[in-house]
Motif scaffolding. Structure first.
Motif, PDB file in Angstrom:
ATOM      1  N   THR A  23       0.850  -1.181   0.000  1.00  0.00           N
ATOM      2  CA  THR A  23       0.000   0.000   0.000  1.00  0.00           C
ATOM      3  C   THR A  23       0.890   1.237   0.000  1.00  0.00           C
ATOM      4  O   THR A  23       2.001   1.212   0.544  1.00  0.00           O
ATOM      5  CB  THR A  23      -0.924   0.031   1.234  1.00  0.00           C
ATOM      6  N   SER A  24       0.399   2.306  -0.585  1.00  0.00           N
ATOM      7  CA  SER A  24       1.140   3.573  -0.556  1.00  0.00           C
ATOM      8  C   SER A  24       0.709   4.449   0.609  1.00  0.00           C
ATOM      9  O   SER A  24       1.171   5.586   0.727  1.00  0.00           O
ATOM     10  CB  SER A  24       0.950   4.333  -1.871  1.00  0.00           C
ATOM     11  N   ASP A  25      -0.155   3.943   1.475  1.00  0.00           N
ATOM     12  CA  ASP A  25      -0.604   4.712   2.638  1.00  0.00           C
ATOM     13  C   ASP A  25       0.605   5.134   3.476  1.00  0.00           C
ATOM     14  O   ASP A  25       1.417   4.314   3.878  1.00  0.00           O
ATOM     15  CB  ASP A  25      -1.555   3.863   3.484  1.00  0.00           C
ATOM     16  N   ARG A  26       0.702   6.431   3.743  1.00  0.00           N
ATOM     17  CA  ARG A  26       1.828   6.957   4.513  1.00  0.00           C
ATOM     18  C   ARG A  26       1.932   6.318   5.878  1.00  0.00           C
ATOM     19  O   ARG A  26       2.997   6.306   6.500  1.00  0.00           O
ATOM     20  CB  ARG A  26       1.697   8.485   4.666  1.00  0.00           C
ATOM     21  N   ASN A  27       0.818   5.803   6.407  1.00  0.00           N
ATOM     22  CA  ASN A  27       0.779   5.325   7.782  1.00  0.00           C
ATOM     23  C   ASN A  27       1.129   3.852   7.928  1.00  0.00           C
ATOM     24  O   ASN A  27       0.977   3.307   9.032  1.00  0.00           O
ATOM     25  CB  ASN A  27      -0.613   5.574   8.375  1.00  0.00           C
ATOM     26  N   PHE A  28       1.614   3.214   6.884  1.00  0.00           N
ATOM     27  CA  PHE A  28       2.033   1.818   7.044  1.00  0.00           C
ATOM     28  C   PHE A  28       3.256   1.761   7.967  1.00  0.00           C
ATOM     29  O   PHE A  28       4.181   2.566   7.862  1.00  0.00           O
ATOM     30  CB  PHE A  28       2.393   1.192   5.697  1.00  0.00           C
ATOM     31  N   TYR A  29       3.241   0.774   8.879  1.00  0.00           N
ATOM     32  CA  TYR A  29       4.338   0.614   9.829  1.00  0.00           C
ATOM     33  C   TYR A  29       4.609  -0.867  10.035  1.00  0.00           C
ATOM     34  O   TYR A  29       3.802  -1.737   9.725  1.00  0.00           O
ATOM     35  CB  TYR A  29       3.990   1.266  11.175  1.00  0.00           C
ATOM     36  N   ASP A  30       5.780  -1.164  10.622  1.00  0.00           N
ATOM     37  CA  ASP A  30       6.197  -2.537  10.933  1.00  0.00           C
ATOM     38  C   ASP A  30       7.044  -2.445  12.197  1.00  0.00           C
ATOM     39  O   ASP A  30       8.116  -1.826  12.178  1.00  0.00           O
ATOM     40  CB  ASP A  30       7.020  -3.098   9.767  1.00  0.00           C
ATOM     41  N   ARG A  31       6.564  -3.035  13.314  1.00  0.00           N
ATOM     42  CA  ARG A  31       7.154  -2.670  14.608  1.00  0.00           C
ATOM     43  C   ARG A  31       7.386  -3.872  15.515  1.00  0.00           C
ATOM     44  O   ARG A  31       6.651  -4.854  15.491  1.00  0.00           O
ATOM     45  CB  ARG A  31       6.232  -1.669  15.321  1.00  0.00           C
ATOM     46  N   TYR A  32       8.431  -3.733  16.355  1.00  0.00           N
ATOM     47  CA  TYR A  32       8.728  -4.650  17.457  1.00  0.00           C
ATOM     48  C   TYR A  32       8.412  -3.946  18.778  1.00  0.00           C
ATOM     49  O   TYR A  32       8.662  -2.748  18.932  1.00  0.00           O
ATOM     50  CB  TYR A  32      10.212  -5.018  17.487  1.00  0.00           C
ATOM     51  N   TYR A  33       7.892  -4.723  19.731  1.00  0.00           N
ATOM     52  CA  TYR A  33       7.682  -4.251  21.097  1.00  0.00           C
ATOM     53  C   TYR A  33       8.162  -5.348  22.041  1.00  0.00           C
ATOM     54  O   TYR A  33       7.897  -6.541  21.814  1.00  0.00           O
ATOM     55  CB  TYR A  33       6.199  -3.963  21.353  1.00  0.00           C
ATOM     56  N   PHE A  34       8.855  -4.966  23.107  1.00  0.00           N
ATOM     57  CA  PHE A  34       9.319  -5.889  24.141  1.00  0.00           C
ATOM     58  C   PHE A  34       9.072  -5.264  25.511  1.00  0.00           C
ATOM     59  O   PHE A  34       9.200  -4.050  25.666  1.00  0.00           O
ATOM     60  CB  PHE A  34      10.830  -6.151  24.039  1.00  0.00           C
ATOM     61  N   GLN A  55       9.733   0.456  11.685  1.00  0.00           N
ATOM     62  CA  GLN A  55      10.064   0.935  10.353  1.00  0.00           C
ATOM     63  C   GLN A  55       8.804   1.490   9.708  1.00  0.00           C
ATOM     64  O   GLN A  55       7.712   0.931   9.870  1.00  0.00           O
ATOM     65  CB  GLN A  55      10.638  -0.189   9.492  1.00  0.00           C
ATOM     66  N   TYR A  56       8.971   2.584   8.953  1.00  0.00           N
ATOM     67  CA  TYR A  56       7.859   3.271   8.306  1.00  0.00           C
ATOM     68  C   TYR A  56       8.246   3.465   6.839  1.00  0.00           C
ATOM     69  O   TYR A  56       8.753   4.521   6.446  1.00  0.00           O
ATOM     70  CB  TYR A  56       7.577   4.602   9.009  1.00  0.00           C
ATOM     71  N   PRO A  57       8.040   2.438   6.018  1.00  0.00           N
ATOM     72  CA  PRO A  57       8.603   2.431   4.661  1.00  0.00           C
ATOM     73  C   PRO A  57       8.157   3.607   3.804  1.00  0.00           C
ATOM     74  O   PRO A  57       8.966   4.125   3.012  1.00  0.00           O
ATOM     75  CB  PRO A  57       8.105   1.099   4.084  1.00  0.00           C
ATOM     76  N   ASN A  58       6.901   4.024   3.913  1.00  0.00           N
ATOM     77  CA  ASN A  58       6.416   5.093   3.052  1.00  0.00           C
ATOM     78  C   ASN A  58       6.743   6.483   3.578  1.00  0.00           C
ATOM     79  O   ASN A  58       6.463   7.488   2.919  1.00  0.00           O
ATOM     80  CB  ASN A  58       4.904   4.947   2.845  1.00  0.00           C
ATOM     81  N   LEU A  59       7.334   6.535   4.772  1.00  0.00           N
ATOM     82  CA  LEU A  59       7.852   7.795   5.307  1.00  0.00           C
ATOM     83  C   LEU A  59       9.375   7.837   5.275  1.00  0.00           C
ATOM     84  O   LEU A  59       9.968   8.878   5.558  1.00  0.00           O
ATOM     85  CB  LEU A  59       7.366   7.995   6.754  1.00  0.00           C
ATOM     86  N   GLY A  60      10.006   6.696   4.973  1.00  0.00           N
ATOM     87  CA  GLY A  60      11.463   6.647   4.885  1.00  0.00           C
ATOM     88  C   GLY A  60      12.163   6.799   6.211  1.00  0.00           C
ATOM     89  O   GLY A  60      13.267   7.349   6.276  1.00  0.00           O
ATOM     90  N   ARG A 180       6.640 -10.047  24.300  1.00  0.00           N
ATOM     91  CA  ARG A 180       7.024  -9.241  23.144  1.00  0.00           C
ATOM     92  C   ARG A 180       5.936  -9.409  22.097  1.00  0.00           C
ATOM     93  O   ARG A 180       5.175 -10.391  22.083  1.00  0.00           O
ATOM     94  CB  ARG A 180       8.386  -9.681  22.616  1.00  0.00           C
ATOM     95  N   ASP A 181       5.826  -8.402  21.212  1.00  0.00           N
ATOM     96  CA  ASP A 181       4.886  -8.543  20.111  1.00  0.00           C
ATOM     97  C   ASP A 181       5.474  -7.962  18.845  1.00  0.00           C
ATOM     98  O   ASP A 181       6.460  -7.220  18.865  1.00  0.00           O
ATOM     99  CB  ASP A 181       3.517  -7.939  20.452  1.00  0.00           C
ATOM    100  N   ARG A 182       4.883  -8.373  17.749  1.00  0.00           N
ATOM    101  CA  ARG A 182       5.187  -7.832  16.423  1.00  0.00           C
ATOM    102  C   ARG A 182       3.879  -7.387  15.818  1.00  0.00           C
ATOM    103  O   ARG A 182       2.906  -8.140  15.814  1.00  0.00           O
ATOM    104  CB  ARG A 182       5.818  -8.913  15.535  1.00  0.00           C
ATOM    105  N   SER A 183       3.840  -6.166  15.347  1.00  0.00           N
ATOM    106  CA  SER A 183       2.628  -5.679  14.691  1.00  0.00           C
ATOM    107  C   SER A 183       3.007  -4.927  13.426  1.00  0.00           C
ATOM    108  O   SER A 183       4.108  -4.387  13.309  1.00  0.00           O
ATOM    109  CB  SER A 183       1.821  -4.779  15.637  1.00  0.00           C
ATOM    110  N   TRP A 184       2.062  -4.912  12.497  1.00  0.00           N
ATOM    111  CA  TRP A 184       2.302  -4.244  11.225  1.00  0.00           C
ATOM    112  C   TRP A 184       0.967  -3.903  10.585  1.00  0.00           C
ATOM    113  O   TRP A 184      -0.068  -4.473  10.938  1.00  0.00           O
ATOM    114  CB  TRP A 184       3.145  -5.113  10.287  1.00  0.00           C
ATOM    115  N   GLY A 185       1.003  -2.957   9.666  1.00  0.00           N
ATOM    116  CA  GLY A 185      -0.219  -2.540   8.994  1.00  0.00           C
ATOM    117  C   GLY A 185      -0.314  -1.032   8.941  1.00  0.00           C
ATOM    118  O   GLY A 185       0.699  -0.332   8.825  1.00  0.00           O
TER     119      GLY A 185
END
Length: 387
Positions: A23-34, A55-60, A180-185
């Motif tokens: 997706t080109s949505d600026r708000n896409f993220y991919d994250r680790y939490y511990f 990481q926020y790929p569409n925000l660089g 710990r969790d992993r979330s993305w979207g």
């Protein structure tokens, strides 16, 4: 279009290189939490460390943080950098994550740095059960998708060392636990967007965020609970699952989760809570019921200084420059009350579960946010507090 080492693996989901998401949505993220904690039931002072990297790929942008609650100390490390071509580069300044064995062992390191000299660590998380995929979260506002996220969670033990103010503390799996969790979207990240119609008082006046996220460890199983409601109590998200440490045993749905919270007078901080789970029985059989009392031991104000939206100059995904590393420290007793009210609070907590007349105790995370109006607890506006 640029290749990265991950493109050499058969993991593509769309007709793009891995560094480009679907997706080109600026708000896409991919994250680790511990989170990592000790001292809940012993004679030692409780410690509660929370770590994140996104990481926020569409925000660089790639950024990370660590926040330690110890006594009256709130110690924060945070860093941000430009996201390069390699999505497997899980580092930002002195903070680094290594996946040693997928869905089982991960190493999390914060090297000493002059910018944040109060805190460093070298820790290994080892799971004590399977990862649990939670209910997907999806929400629209004015036709736009504002949340479309997926997350899995896992409990385990920690080993290694934690250094605070120059004192090195051994971290051993017999006393240090966490999840710990992993979330993305898609979820709101980065610089604040122009509100547009969302600034209409008819919309802003009804905005609220009621959230309970609890990971309760009871030895041979963990209870995972997620509740999100609107101000009237209608559910957007709910999940209640018992995850057995025995990986050959399937997760168990516990039924509908309900909550009873009491608050510290003059605040919205939770003084105590009870979660009830009810699963309808088969015809002629009673419902299966289970209750858990929740006793907060040490709150960690995860939103203060770490990027969850309170400080407008430092938000997750916000562009700070090629590399910025910072440290912050303040007394919990001096954190402004409005900050404590307007972010989720990650409570290190004790739990007592009662099932079939038998009780047992556990420890873990009791994350609560009650922001804006909520009818059940008598909050009519964002500034209301408990009597």
């Amino acid at each position: 279009m640029t290749l990265s080492p991950l493109d050499d693996y058969p993991v593509h989901q769309i007709a793009e290189t891995i560094r480009h998401v679907g997706t080109s949505d600026r708000n896409f993220y991919d994250r680790y939490y511990f989170n990592c904690h000790a001292g809940v039931d012993g004679d030692n002072e409780p410690l509660f460390l929370i770590i994140g990297l996104g990481q926020y790929p569409n925000l660089g942008v790639c950024d990370g943080f660590a926040v330690l609650r110890r006594g009256d100390d709130h110690i924060v490390f945070r860093a941000s950098r430009a996201l390069g071509d390699d999505r497997m580069d899980l580092s930002v300044g002195p903070l680094r994550i290594e996946v040693l064995e997928g869905l089982h062992r991960l190493r999390v390191m914060l090297a000493p740095s002059p910018e944040a000299p109060d805190l460093s660590f070298d820790l290994v998380f080892e799971s004590d059960g399977p990862a649990n995929l939670e209910t997907r979260q999806f929400q629209r506002q004015l036709e736009r998708v504002t949340f479309d996220t997926q997350r899995f969670v896992q409990t385990g033990t920690w080993s290694g060392s934690l250094t605070v103010d120059g004192e090195v503390m051994p971290v051993t799996p017999d006393t240090w636990r966490g999840n710990r969790d992993r979330s993305w979207g898609v979820r709101p990240v980065g610089e604040a967007e122009p509100p547009g119609r969302k600034a209409d008082p008819a919309l802003t006046g009804s905005q609220n965020f009621f959230w309970i996220y609890s990971i309760m460890q009871f030895g041979d199983y963990t209870i995972v609970t997620v509740i999100q409601e609107d101000q009237q109590g209608r559910r957007m998200v709910e999940d209640a699952t018992r995850v057995w440490s025995d990986r050959n045993r399937a997760p168990e749905w516990l039924g509908r989760p309900d909550h009873e919270l009491t608050f510290v007078s003059g605040t919205r901080e939770v003084a105590a809570g009870t979660l009830h789970f009810r699963r309808p029985g088969a015809p002629g059989e009673p419902d299966h019921t289970l209750s858990v009392t929740c006793e907060p031991v040490l709150p960690n104000y995860i939103g203060v200084g770490t990027g969850y939206g309170l400080e407008q100059d430092w938000r997750h995904g916000m562009w700070q420059g090629e590399l910025v590393v910072q440290g912050q420290r303040e007394k919990v007793s001096e954190i402004e009350p409005w900050k404590k009210m307007l972010c989720p609070v990650d409570n290190l907590a004790r739990f007592t579960v009662t099932e079939d007349g038998v009780s047992r105790t556990g420890v873990g995370l009791f994350e609560v946010a009650v922001i804006g109006p909520h009818q059940r607890y008598g909050f009519t506006g964002v500034g209301d507090v408990a009597p």
